[in-house]
Write a protein that holds these residues in place. Sequence first.
Motif, PDB file in Angstrom:
ATOM      1  N   ALA A   1       0.424 -11.433  -2.777  1.00 40.40           N
ATOM      2  CA  ALA A   1       1.668 -10.984  -3.413  1.00 40.40           C
ATOM      3  C   ALA A   1       2.373  -9.965  -2.512  1.00 40.40           C
ATOM      4  CB  ALA A   1       1.373 -10.366  -4.781  1.00 40.40           C
ATOM      5  N   TYR A   2       1.604  -9.079  -1.905  1.00 39.06           N
ATOM      6  CA  TYR A   2       2.169  -8.118  -0.944  1.00 39.06           C
ATOM      7  C   TYR A   2       2.823  -8.865   0.217  1.00 39.06           C
ATOM      8  CZ  TYR A   2       2.431  -4.576   2.710  1.00 39.06           C
ATOM      9  OH  TYR A   2       2.886  -3.743   3.718  1.00 39.06           O
ATOM     10  N   ALA A   3       2.141  -9.862   0.721  1.00 38.81           N
ATOM     11  CA  ALA A   3       2.669 -10.634   1.853  1.00 38.81           C
ATOM     12  C   ALA A   3       3.977 -11.324   1.480  1.00 38.81           C
ATOM     13  CB  ALA A   3       1.639 -11.663   2.303  1.00 38.81           C
ATOM     14  N   LYS A   4       4.042 -11.849   0.272  1.00 34.88           N
ATOM     15  CA  LYS A   4       5.260 -12.526  -0.181  1.00 34.88           C
ATOM     16  C   LYS A   4       6.404 -11.515  -0.329  1.00 34.88           C
ATOM     17  CE  LYS A   4       5.706 -16.418  -2.828  1.00 34.88           C
ATOM     18  NZ  LYS A   4       5.378 -17.256  -3.969  1.00 34.88           N
ATOM     19  N   ARG A   5       6.111 -10.360  -0.932  1.00 37.32           N
ATOM     20  CA  ARG A   5       7.132  -9.311  -1.104  1.00 37.32           C
ATOM     21  C   ARG A   5       7.677  -8.830   0.223  1.00 37.32           C
ATOM     22  NH1 ARG A   5       3.439  -6.922  -4.702  1.00 37.32           N
ATOM     23  NH2 ARG A   5       2.938  -5.361  -3.140  1.00 37.32           N
ATOM     24  N   ASN A   6       6.807  -8.745   1.216  1.00 41.78           N
ATOM     25  CA  ASN A   6       7.194  -8.196   2.511  1.00 41.78           C
ATOM     26  C   ASN A   6       7.482  -9.271   3.556  1.00 41.78           C
ATOM     27  OD1 ASN A   6       6.924  -5.129   2.253  1.00 41.78           O
ATOM     28  ND2 ASN A   6       5.087  -5.924   1.261  1.00 41.78           N
ATOM     29  N   ASP A   7       7.509 -10.528   3.116  1.00 43.52           N
ATOM     30  CA  ASP A   7       7.855 -11.661   3.973  1.00 43.52           C
ATOM     31  C   ASP A   7       7.044 -11.668   5.277  1.00 43.52           C
ATOM     32  OD1 ASP A   7       9.260 -14.012   4.358  1.00 43.52           O
ATOM     33  OD2 ASP A   7      10.791 -13.021   5.576  1.00 43.52           O
ATOM     34  N   LEU A   8       5.719 -11.562   5.134  1.00 44.72           N
ATOM     35  CA  LEU A   8       4.843 -11.565   6.303  1.00 44.72           C
ATOM     36  C   LEU A   8       4.692 -12.973   6.838  1.00 44.72           C
ATOM     37  CD1 LEU A   8       1.971  -9.125   5.282  1.00 44.72           C
ATOM     38  CD2 LEU A   8       4.076  -8.635   6.511  1.00 44.72           C
ATOM     39  N   GLN A   9       4.659 -13.098   8.136  1.00 42.97           N
ATOM     40  CA  GLN A   9       4.492 -14.410   8.745  1.00 42.97           C
ATOM     41  C   GLN A   9       3.030 -14.812   8.751  1.00 42.97           C
ATOM     42  OE1 GLN A   9       6.025 -13.367  12.684  1.00 42.97           O
ATOM     43  NE2 GLN A   9       4.043 -13.913  13.518  1.00 42.97           N
ATOM     44  N   THR A  10       2.814 -16.131   8.820  1.00 37.13           N
ATOM     45  CA  THR A  10       1.459 -16.670   8.893  1.00 37.13           C
ATOM     46  C   THR A  10       1.426 -17.767   9.951  1.00 37.13           C
ATOM     47  OG1 THR A  10       1.903 -18.356   7.228  1.00 37.13           O
ATOM     48  CG2 THR A  10       1.024 -16.265   6.439  1.00 37.13           C
ATOM     49  N   ALA A  11       0.237 -18.199  10.265  1.00 37.43           N
ATOM     50  CA  ALA A  11       0.077 -19.324  11.181  1.00 37.43           C
ATOM     51  C   ALA A  11       0.634 -20.585  10.510  1.00 37.43           C
ATOM     52  CB  ALA A  11      -1.392 -19.516  11.532  1.00 37.43           C
TER      53      ALA A  11
ATOM     54  N   ALA B   1      -1.365  -3.804   3.536  1.00 35.92           N
ATOM     55  CA  ALA B   1      -1.506  -4.769   2.451  1.00 35.92           C
ATOM     56  C   ALA B   1      -2.707  -4.433   1.566  1.00 35.92           C
ATOM     57  CB  ALA B   1      -1.644  -6.179   3.020  1.00 35.92           C
ATOM     58  N   VAL B   2      -3.842  -4.129   2.182  1.00 31.34           N
ATOM     59  CA  VAL B   2      -5.054  -3.817   1.414  1.00 31.34           C
ATOM     60  C   VAL B   2      -4.831  -2.559   0.577  1.00 31.34           C
ATOM     61  CG1 VAL B   2      -7.452  -3.006   1.630  1.00 31.34           C
ATOM     62  CG2 VAL B   2      -6.684  -5.005   2.913  1.00 31.34           C
ATOM     63  N   ASN B   3      -4.269  -1.528   1.171  1.00 29.87           N
ATOM     64  CA  ASN B   3      -4.045  -0.289   0.423  1.00 29.87           C
ATOM     65  C   ASN B   3      -3.041  -0.480  -0.708  1.00 29.87           C
ATOM     66  OD1 ASN B   3      -5.819   1.700   1.625  1.00 29.87           O
ATOM     67  ND2 ASN B   3      -4.653   1.363   3.482  1.00 29.87           N
ATOM     68  N   ALA B   4      -1.997  -1.275  -0.477  1.00 30.08           N
ATOM     69  CA  ALA B   4      -1.023  -1.539  -1.540  1.00 30.08           C
ATOM     70  C   ALA B   4      -1.660  -2.337  -2.674  1.00 30.08           C
ATOM     71  CB  ALA B   4       0.182  -2.285  -0.974  1.00 30.08           C
ATOM     72  N   ALA B   5      -2.422  -3.380  -2.326  1.00 30.00           N
ATOM     73  CA  ALA B   5      -3.052  -4.224  -3.347  1.00 30.00           C
ATOM     74  C   ALA B   5      -4.089  -3.442  -4.150  1.00 30.00           C
ATOM     75  CB  ALA B   5      -3.693  -5.451  -2.701  1.00 30.00           C
ATOM     76  N   ILE B   6      -4.922  -2.679  -3.464  1.00 29.01           N
ATOM     77  CA  ILE B   6      -5.929  -1.885  -4.177  1.00 29.01           C
ATOM     78  C   ILE B   6      -5.246  -0.816  -5.024  1.00 29.01           C
ATOM     79  CG2 ILE B   6      -7.815  -0.217  -3.904  1.00 29.01           C
ATOM     80  CD1 ILE B   6      -8.828  -1.873  -1.561  1.00 29.01           C
ATOM     81  N   GLY B   7      -4.203  -0.214  -4.494  1.00 27.24           N
ATOM     82  CA  GLY B   7      -3.457   0.778  -5.262  1.00 27.24           C
ATOM     83  C   GLY B   7      -2.869   0.185  -6.526  1.00 27.24           C
ATOM     84  N   ASP B   8      -2.347  -1.035  -6.447  1.00 29.44           N
ATOM     85  CA  ASP B   8      -1.794  -1.699  -7.630  1.00 29.44           C
ATOM     86  C   ASP B   8      -2.886  -2.039  -8.642  1.00 29.44           C
ATOM     87  OD1 ASP B   8       0.721  -1.565  -6.490  1.00 29.44           O
ATOM     88  OD2 ASP B   8       0.761  -3.671  -5.872  1.00 29.44           O
ATOM     89  N   ILE B   9      -4.009  -2.515  -8.160  1.00 27.18           N
ATOM     90  CA  ILE B   9      -5.085  -2.946  -9.057  1.00 27.18           C
ATOM     91  C   ILE B   9      -5.802  -1.750  -9.688  1.00 27.18           C
ATOM     92  CG2 ILE B   9      -7.298  -4.167  -9.202  1.00 27.18           C
ATOM     93  CD1 ILE B   9      -6.240  -5.920  -6.830  1.00 27.18           C
ATOM     94  N   LEU B  10      -6.127  -0.755  -8.872  1.00 27.72           N
ATOM     95  CA  LEU B  10      -6.939   0.370  -9.344  1.00 27.72           C
ATOM     96  C   LEU B  10      -6.125   1.614  -9.689  1.00 27.72           C
ATOM     97  CD1 LEU B  10      -9.935   0.150  -6.833  1.00 27.72           C
ATOM     98  CD2 LEU B  10      -9.800  -0.751  -9.169  1.00 27.72           C
ATOM     99  N   ALA B  11      -4.842   1.585  -9.382  1.00 27.66           N
ATOM    100  CA  ALA B  11      -3.954   2.726  -9.632  1.00 27.66           C
ATOM    101  C   ALA B  11      -4.503   4.005  -8.983  1.00 27.66           C
ATOM    102  CB  ALA B  11      -3.730   2.924 -11.133  1.00 27.66           C
TER     103      ALA B  11
END
Length: 159
Positions: free
Chosen positions: A102-112, A44-54
């Motif tokens: 947004a990554y979590a929503k796209r990938n349907d990650l579960q939460t508490a 998630a962190v790598n995808a988000a940073i990749g999207d923001i910073l390209a």
Amino acid sequence: MRLFWICLLAVIIVAILYMVIHRLLINRATIMVRRRAQEETDKAVNAAIGDILAWQKVLSSEIVADVWGKGVLAFEYHFDYQKQQVNLDEFTADKLAKGLNAYAKRNDLQTAKNAAQPFVITDWWTYEGILHIDVAYLINEATVEYIDDLKRLNHHNNK
């Protein structure tokens, strides 16, 4: 009388064996959950940073100290933002938090159950040109309680 001592010793040995085996199984399960959560948070962190910073740089995390408890799923990332020419006015904790969720929503990650969002940035600071980011993955109750504790500490310190 001798039979009593033998039975007592046998009960003590069985109790000790039970506690050791139980502890090993619990620790193994905790390590497996933490490893899976860490892998998912890294993605998630790598995808988000990749999207923001390209960029295509891959960051890996370290577990945040176990001071708060063994079940807390909080991970630290760090990189040389000056060397990577990252403008911290444009790359902010809020932008990263939005990207993570947004990554979590796209990938349907579960939460508490009582977590409002799957990821929370718990700390964001720089030291000697290195940006440190702490991210918590709210997949279990221990991590949700950790976030609540941090909020209480911040509220207490801001008074």
